[in-house]
Enzyme design. Structure first.
Site, PDB file in Angstrom:
ATOM      1  N   ILE A  14       1.371  -1.386   0.203  1.00  0.00           N
ATOM      2  CA  ILE A  14      -0.544  -0.069  -0.366  1.00  0.00           C
ATOM      3  C   ILE A  14       0.765   1.868   0.187  1.00  0.00           C
ATOM      4  CG2 ILE A  14      -1.946  -1.190   0.591  1.00  0.00           C
ATOM      5  CD1 ILE A  14      -1.253   0.031   3.750  1.00  0.00           C
ATOM      6  N   ALA A  76      23.493   6.663  14.589  1.00  0.00           N
ATOM      7  CA  ALA A  76      22.768   5.759  14.037  1.00  0.00           C
ATOM      8  C   ALA A  76      21.997   6.431  13.011  1.00  0.00           C
ATOM      9  CB  ALA A  76      21.481   4.417  15.584  1.00  0.00           C
ATOM     10  N   PRO A 114       9.099  -5.968  16.417  1.00  0.00           N
ATOM     11  CA  PRO A 114       8.686  -6.993  16.260  1.00  0.00           C
ATOM     12  C   PRO A 114       6.558  -7.270  15.732  1.00  0.00           C
ATOM     13  CG  PRO A 114       9.287  -7.139  17.775  1.00  0.00           C
ATOM     14  CD  PRO A 114       9.682  -5.729  18.320  1.00  0.00           C
ATOM     15  N   GLY A 115       6.047  -6.585  17.037  1.00  0.00           N
ATOM     16  CA  GLY A 115       4.645  -6.058  16.009  1.00  0.00           C
ATOM     17  C   GLY A 115       4.229  -5.699  15.359  1.00  0.00           C
ATOM     18  N   GLU A 138      21.340  16.130   3.580  1.00  0.00           N
ATOM     19  CA  GLU A 138      20.604  17.084   3.094  1.00  0.00           C
ATOM     20  C   GLU A 138      19.383  17.667   3.891  1.00  0.00           C
ATOM     21  OE1 GLU A 138      17.902  17.280  -0.562  1.00  0.00           O
ATOM     22  OE2 GLU A 138      20.008  17.756  -1.293  1.00  0.00           O
TER      23      GLU A 138
END
Length: 185
Positions: A14, A76, A114-115, A138
């Site tokens: 979707i 991260a 994980p759900g 950017e």
């Protein structure tokens, strides 16, 4: 022992985005009934627990639109296509903080939600830092912040550090330091 597997009967994409894709799955449940599952697909991510020679934890402050607030987080970022997690970790560390390292050690990997999502984050650590060059994307605005372990624990209580990977990192550092103190006693 019960089999908890869910068989996908039909899958419909979707949304296909730059960071995530979303699909809806019609599934057959273990009891034979059917249900729908909305799944977010993510290429995976890395996070880096970086500690300076002054024993400060390297973090970045950034605005998180989904939460409508700023957070302090360990560096991260998303894995690029065909990129090894360790290489991604080194790249993200330099991009976001200006620090480079030649020594990364894998701590663990875990699923973030994980759900409904398949995102896995690979966590690395280093205390071997040297200066590099900051070059964020950017559309990415971050500020380098270095905090002590005590400051980080206070920031968790204040919910300024409020994401799982960073809270994990702070607890990991605290545990490692406690173990080192036990060995030195």
């Amino acid at each position: 022992m019960m089999n908890f597997n869910e068989k996908t009967l039909h899958k419909e994409s979707i949304y296909e985005g730059r960071i995530v894709d979303v699909s809806v799955h019609d599934v057959e449940l273990p009891n034979g009934k059917t249900s729908k599952r909305e799944i977010i697909n993510h290429p995976g991510a890395v996070a880096i627990i970086a500690v300076t020679s002054e024993n400060k934890i390297v973090m970045v402050r950034q605005f998180r639109k989904a939460l409508e607030k700023e957070l302090l987080e360990i560096p991260a970022g998303k894995l690029e296509e065909n990129e090894e997690p360790e290489n991604s970790a080194a790249r993200e560390l330099e991009e976001e903080t200006g620090y480079k390292t030649n020594q990364l050690t894998k701590v663990t990997s875990f699923y973030t939600s994980p759900g409904f999502a398949d995102e896995i984050i690979h966590v690395y650590e280093t205390d071997q830092l040297f200066e590099g060059v900051t070059y964020t994307d950017e559309d990415e605005f971050v500020e380098l912040v270095e905090v002590t372990l005590d400051e980080a624990e206070s920031l968790i209580k204040e919910e300024k550090i409020h994401d799982a990977k960073t809270i994990f990192a702070v607890h990991h550092i605290k545990q490692q330091r406690a173990q080192a103190n036990l060995k030195n006693d």
